[in-house]
Design an enzyme around this catalytic site. Structure first.
Site, PDB file in Angstrom:
ATOM      1  CG  ASP A  46      19.621  27.182  57.682  1.00 35.45           C
ATOM      2  OD1 ASP A  46      18.542  26.946  58.237  1.00 35.45           O
ATOM      3  OD2 ASP A  46      19.738  27.869  56.655  1.00 35.45           O
ATOM      4  N   GLY A 121      11.924  29.337  46.975  1.00 35.05           N
ATOM      5  CA  GLY A 121      10.738  28.950  46.241  1.00 35.05           C
ATOM      6  C   GLY A 121      10.984  28.036  45.067  1.00 35.05           C
ATOM      7  CG  ASN A 156      14.024  22.126  47.204  1.00 34.05           C
ATOM      8  OD1 ASN A 156      14.933  22.133  46.391  1.00 34.05           O
ATOM      9  ND2 ASN A 156      13.628  23.222  47.843  1.00 34.05           N
ATOM     10  CB  ALA A 157      18.354  18.182  46.043  1.00 35.65           C
ATOM     11  CB  ILE A 158      17.944  22.576  49.922  1.00 37.31           C
ATOM     12  CG1 ILE A 158      16.535  22.625  50.506  1.00 37.31           C
ATOM     13  CG2 ILE A 158      17.944  23.113  48.506  1.00 37.31           C
ATOM     14  CD1 ILE A 158      16.010  24.039  50.708  1.00 37.31           C
ATOM     15  CG  ASP A 159      17.300  22.536  54.416  1.00 44.34           C
ATOM     16  OD1 ASP A 159      18.033  23.424  53.962  1.00 44.34           O
ATOM     17  OD2 ASP A 159      16.185  22.773  54.915  1.00 44.34           O
ATOM     18  CB  SER A 176      13.154  22.290  51.697  1.00 44.42           C
ATOM     19  OG  SER A 176      12.479  23.510  51.907  1.00 44.42           O
ATOM     20  CG  PHE A 177       8.235  23.918  51.702  1.00 45.95           C
ATOM     21  CD1 PHE A 177       7.030  24.561  51.939  1.00 45.95           C
ATOM     22  CD2 PHE A 177       9.328  24.285  52.483  1.00 45.95           C
ATOM     23  CE1 PHE A 177       6.905  25.542  52.922  1.00 45.95           C
ATOM     24  CE2 PHE A 177       9.211  25.262  53.465  1.00 45.95           C
ATOM     25  CZ  PHE A 177       7.999  25.886  53.682  1.00 45.95           C
ATOM     26  CD1 TRP A 178       7.906  20.271  44.750  1.00 46.60           C
ATOM     27  CD2 TRP A 178       9.029  21.710  46.023  1.00 46.60           C
ATOM     28  NE1 TRP A 178       8.099  21.412  44.006  1.00 46.60           N
ATOM     29  CE2 TRP A 178       8.791  22.317  44.768  1.00 46.60           C
ATOM     30  CE3 TRP A 178       9.721  22.440  46.995  1.00 46.60           C
ATOM     31  CZ2 TRP A 178       9.203  23.601  44.452  1.00 46.60           C
ATOM     32  CZ3 TRP A 178      10.135  23.724  46.682  1.00 46.60           C
ATOM     33  CH2 TRP A 178       9.875  24.289  45.419  1.00 46.60           C
ATOM     34  CD  GLU A 214      12.491  24.650  55.416  1.00 49.44           C
ATOM     35  OE1 GLU A 214      12.636  24.590  54.184  1.00 49.44           O
ATOM     36  OE2 GLU A 214      12.354  25.731  56.025  1.00 49.44           O
TER      37      GLU A 214
END
Length: 327
Positions: A46, A121, A156-159, A176-178, A214
């Protein structure tokens, strides 16, 4: 600075040679160009890269945000971590204190780093902010949580990735996903949520399970905003299926469509880089606008080294319709 300019010439030659020998302007999947030549410590996930007055600094996932420096975008040396200590709030989201997927840029006289804390996950996740006057490893001051998600949320609160648009407004894309890729507006004075707009915008998704999209990153070019994302699965060595996709919009908040006109909220996306030969699962991408053009910065897995992670650098070109391609 003289040394940096000399090494930049060498970097341009190296990447130009890759472009000329390994890829056409609009490559088919089998003809995607190989990554530009890099050496040293290049096991980065990343990656996000900045150019300071003295050198390039590459930041990546793990170890308080791993740092690597380079004088020329070719030779990379491990240079510690962005953060001197793990901020206390991180442990609420990752019991080991691990942090992921930094996004680094320079605005208003300082460097801004957004990064995330979570566990695989889970969408019990948070995005944090750190700032620095120099951009150097160890110089970053954590500013706390910017936005978070929890198990009752559909995202999802990432990236995270920062966009400063043509009007000077600040936006943070993430996801990311969801339900896929989301966006919030930020206050430029703090780098945190804007008091004027608390809308959670929706930019892209993949309707079919497992909704594998994502790593958003948005850049402006020619009057459009281009949303780069990774489709597929990361972090599985030679079984990784990441590929880099893109859509564009006249507005930062969308709607984003691919080359065929399909909305990214309907699963659309135009592929610009995917597995080819021993270059497996390229993704986790960001874009660096440098003095000699735009550069796609990403990771991939090396089929010649048992799926070991590697840093990938390629030039980005723009075709006559304004769409990006990897060269």
């Amino acid at each position: 600075m003289i040394r940096l300019r000399r090494r930049l010439v060498h970097a341009a030659v190296a990447l130009g040679t890759v472009c000329a020998t390994l890829g056409a302007a609009h490559p088919a999947v089998a003809d995607y160009p190989g990554p530009g030549y890099v050496t040293g410590d290049v096991a980065a996930h990343d990656p996000s890269m900045i150019r300071t007055p003295d050198e390039y600094v590459l930041y990546s996932t793990h170890n308080r945000v791993e740092a690597r420096t380079s004088p020329d975008r070719i030779d990379f040396t491990r240079a510690g971590s962005a953060l001197n200590t793990v901020p206390g709030w991180v442990y609420q989201y990752n019991s080991a204190g691990d942090v992921w997927a930094p996004d680094v840029s320079y605005h208003g006289g300082r460097y801004w780093m957004y990064y995330s804390a979570s566990s695989f996950g889970s969408n019990h996740s948070a995005i944090g902010l750190a700032t620095s006057r120099t951009g150097r490893p160890g110089s970053w001051v954590d500013r706390g949580v910017v936005h978070s998600s929890d198990t009752g949320d559909d995202y999802n609160a990432i990236d995270p990735a920062l966009l400063v648009d043509s009007q000077g407004k600040w936006w943070l894309s993430f996801g990311s996903f969801w339900s896929g890729i989301r966006m919030i507006r930020l206050d430029p004075s703090t780098g945190k949520l804007s008091p004027q707009d608390d809308t959670l915008y929706h930019l892209a998704t993949r309707p079919a399970a497992p909704h594998a999209v994502e790593s958003p990153h948005i850049v402006e070019h020619g009057g459009y905003y281009y949303l780069f994302v990774s489709f597929g699965l990361c972090c599985r060595g030679t079984d990784s299926t990441y590929r880099v996709m893109v859509g564009r919009s006249r507005s930062p908040t969308g709607p984003y469509v691919d080359r065929s006109g399909t909305r990214m909220l309907a699963g659309g996306g135009t592929e610009i880089l995917a597995t080819h030969g021993t270059i497996i699962g390229p993704g986790g991408q960001s874009v660096l606008g440098d003095s000699d053009g735009d550069l796609l910065v990403y990771h991939y897995y090396d089929g010649n080294a048992g799926g070991a992670p590697r840093l990938g650098l390629n030039r980005l070109g723009w075709d006559e319709q304004g769409w990006p391609y990897v060269s």
